[in-house]
Motif scaffolding. Structure first.
Motif, short mmCIF file in Angstrom:
data_model
loop_
_atom_site.label_atom_id
_atom_site.label_comp_id
_atom_site.label_asym_id
_atom_site.label_seq_id
_atom_site.Cartn_x
_atom_site.Cartn_y
_atom_site.Cartn_z
N ARG A 1 35.55 14.43 99.55
CA ARG A 1 34.47 15.04 98.78
C ARG A 1 34.97 15.15 97.34
N PRO A 2 34.13 14.87 96.35
CA PRO A 2 34.57 14.97 94.95
C PRO A 2 34.89 16.40 94.56
N GLU A 3 36.10 16.61 94.05
CA GLU A 3 36.57 17.92 93.62
C GLU A 3 36.88 17.89 92.14
N ALA A 4 36.78 19.04 91.49
CA ALA A 4 37.18 19.14 90.09
C ALA A 4 38.65 18.79 89.95
N PRO A 5 39.07 18.22 88.83
CA PRO A 5 40.48 17.85 88.65
C PRO A 5 41.42 19.01 88.94
N GLY A 6 42.47 18.71 89.70
CA GLY A 6 43.46 19.72 90.03
C GLY A 6 43.20 20.51 91.28
N CYS A 7 42.01 20.34 91.89
CA CYS A 7 41.68 21.12 93.08
C CYS A 7 42.36 20.58 94.33
N GLU A 8 42.39 19.25 94.45
CA GLU A 8 42.96 18.67 95.66
C GLU A 8 43.42 17.25 95.36
N ASP A 9 44.57 16.88 95.91
CA ASP A 9 45.12 15.55 95.70
C ASP A 9 45.51 14.93 97.04
N GLY A 10 45.78 13.64 97.01
CA GLY A 10 46.15 12.92 98.22
C GLY A 10 44.93 12.35 98.93
N LEU A 11 44.84 11.04 98.99
CA LEU A 11 43.68 10.39 99.59
C LEU A 11 44.11 9.04 100.14
N LEU A 12 43.75 8.79 101.39
CA LEU A 12 44.01 7.50 102.02
C LEU A 12 42.69 6.83 102.32
N VAL A 13 42.50 5.62 101.80
CA VAL A 13 41.30 4.85 102.10
C VAL A 13 41.73 3.63 102.89
N ALA A 14 40.91 3.24 103.87
CA ALA A 14 41.31 2.15 104.77
C ALA A 14 40.10 1.43 105.32
N ALA A 15 40.37 0.28 105.90
CA ALA A 15 39.32 -0.63 106.35
C ALA A 15 38.44 -0.04 107.45
N ASP A 16 39.02 0.79 108.32
CA ASP A 16 38.29 1.31 109.47
C ASP A 16 39.06 2.49 110.03
N PRO A 17 38.49 3.26 110.97
CA PRO A 17 39.18 4.44 111.48
C PRO A 17 40.54 4.13 112.10
N HIS A 18 40.65 3.06 112.87
CA HIS A 18 41.94 2.72 113.49
C HIS A 18 42.99 2.42 112.44
N THR A 19 42.63 1.64 111.44
CA THR A 19 43.59 1.31 110.39
C THR A 19 43.99 2.56 109.61
N TRP A 20 43.03 3.46 109.40
CA TRP A 20 43.35 4.72 108.70
C TRP A 20 44.38 5.52 109.50
N GLU A 21 44.16 5.71 110.78
CA GLU A 21 45.09 6.50 111.61
C GLU A 21 46.47 5.82 111.68
N LEU A 22 46.48 4.51 111.86
CA LEU A 22 47.74 3.77 111.94
C LEU A 22 48.51 3.89 110.63
N THR A 23 47.83 3.70 109.52
CA THR A 23 48.48 3.76 108.21
C THR A 23 48.99 5.16 107.91
N ARG A 24 48.18 6.16 108.20
CA ARG A 24 48.61 7.54 107.96
C ARG A 24 49.89 7.86 108.73
N GLY A 25 49.93 7.49 110.01
CA GLY A 25 51.10 7.78 110.83
C GLY A 25 52.34 7.10 110.29
N ILE A 26 52.22 5.86 109.83
CA ILE A 26 53.38 5.16 109.30
C ILE A 26 53.83 5.74 107.98
N LEU A 27 52.89 6.05 107.10
CA LEU A 27 53.25 6.63 105.80
C LEU A 27 53.97 7.96 105.95
N LEU A 28 53.50 8.78 106.87
CA LEU A 28 54.09 10.11 107.04
C LEU A 28 55.27 10.11 108.01
N GLY A 29 55.51 8.97 108.66
CA GLY A 29 56.62 8.89 109.60
C GLY A 29 56.40 9.67 110.86
N THR A 30 55.16 9.77 111.29
CA THR A 30 54.84 10.57 112.50
C THR A 30 54.50 9.65 113.68
#
Length: 265
Positions: free
Chosen positions: A236-265
Motif C-alpha cells: 500500500r502506498p505510504e508517506a516517505p519514511g513510514c515503511e520500507d522493504g518490498l519484494l515484487v515477484a512474478a507470482d505467489p510461489h516465486t514470491w514465497e521462494l524468493t523471500r525464504g532464500i533472501l532471509l535464509g529461512t
C-alpha cells in the motif's frame, strides 16, 4: 483512463522530451545529497498536477512538491482520494542521457492504488492498470509469463543502496542461490514493466517512495504478480519514511521462494 494517459504524453512532449540530452547549465540541481532534480521534473509536475486536478479535484502528491514541503505527503492518510505523480522517474538516467526513465502517476483511494499509468518516452510505450480490470501495454492485455521453478534459473534485482551494511551483506550472500542478479535500471517505471513482462522474475526494494512504487505495483499485480512487504502484507502506498522493504515477484510461489532464500529461512 485514456485522458490521464494523454496528460502524461502531452506533459512529456512539452517539458521532458525536448530536454533529453539537451539540459542547459543550471537546469540540473541537487535537491538532497546524491539526488538531483531538473527543470524538466519541475515543469512536468506542474503541468500534470494542474491537469489532473481539472480532471478530478483531489490533492496531488508530487515527488517535487513533497521535496519542497514534506507535509504534503500526509494527504495519503488524511484524504479519501489522492493523485500521486512522478514527473521524471529515473532522473539520474535522464541527466546522464540514458533512455531508462518514465513519466508516471497513479490514483489512490482509501489507501489503495486503484489506477496507474506509466509512460516510457524513449520508446513511446504506455502502460496502464486498473484495480480489478487488468494491466495493459499500448492497448494489449498483459499477463505475467510463468517464472522458472528452479531458483538457480530465476533472474532478479537487489536494490541494496539504502540497506545497512549487515543487511546488505546477508542479502547479497543469499543471492548466490539465484541465477543472474542485476543492480537494476535505476527507474521503477522501467523495472516494474520488466518484471511484468518477464525480463526479471523478482526485485527486492528497500526504500519505497509512494510515487515510485504505486504505479508499477498495480501494473504487476493486475498481470498476476505479487508486490508485498516482507511480512506478506500487500503493498500500500505510504508517506516517505513510514515503511520500507518490498519484494515484487512474478507470482505467489516465486514470491514465497524468493523471500525464504533472501532471509535464509
Amino acid at each position: 483512463m485514456d485522458k490521464v494517459a494523454e496528460i502524461l504524453a502531452e506533459a512529456s512532449a512539452e517539458a521532458v522530451e525536448p530536454r533529453f540530452r539537451a539540459l542547459a547549465a543550471g537546469e540540473v540541481m541537487e535537491k538532497a545529497p546524491g539526488e538531483v532534480v531538473t527543470i524538466a521534473d519541475r515543469e512536468a509536475e506542474a503541468i500534470i498536477a494542474r491537469r489532473l486536478r481539472e480532471l478530478l479535484p483531489v490533492p496531488v502528491v508530487g515527488e517535487e512538491a513533497v521535496a519542497a514541503d514534506p507535509s504534503l505527503a500526509q494527504a495519503l492518510h488524511d484524504e479519501p482520494a489522492v493523485w500521486l505523480v512522478d514527473p521524471v522517474d529515473g532522473t539520474s538516467n535522464f541527466v546522464a542521457g540514458r533512455p531508462d526513465y518514465a513519466v508516471m502517476c497513479s490514483l489512490v483511494r482509501s489507501g489503495r492504488t486503484v489506477a496507474s499509468w506509466i509512460r516510457q518516452p524513449a520508446t513511446g510505450t504506455a502502460y496502464r492498470a486498473e484495480l480489478g480490470a487488468g494491466a495493459w501495454r499500448d492497448g494489449e492485455r498483459l499477463t505475467r509469463p510463468p517464472a522458472p521453478a528452479d531458483p538457480a534459473k530465476l533472474t532478479g534485482v537487489l536494490k541494496s543502496r539504502f540497506l545497512d551494511p549487515d543487511q546488505r551483506r546477508l542479502l547479497e550472500a543469499n543471492c548466490s542461490a539465484f541465477g543472474e542478479i542485476s543492480p537494476g535500471r535505476s527507474a521503477a517505471g522501467i523495472e516494474y514493466p520488466d518484471v511484468t513482462e518477464g525480463r526479471f522474475d523478482f526485485i527486492f526494494y528497500w526504500r519505497t517512495l509512494p510515487w515510485d512504487h504505486a504505479p508499477g505495483s498495480l501494473l504487476l499485480t493486475e498481470a498476476g504478480g505479487v508486490a508485498a512487504r516482507m511480512d506478506g502484507a500487500p503493498y500500500r502506498p505510504e508517506a516517505p519514511g513510514c515503511e520500507d522493504g518490498l519484494l515484487v515477484a512474478a507470482d505467489p510461489h516465486t514470491w514465497e521462494l524468493t523471500r525464504g532464500i533472501l532471509l535464509g529461512t
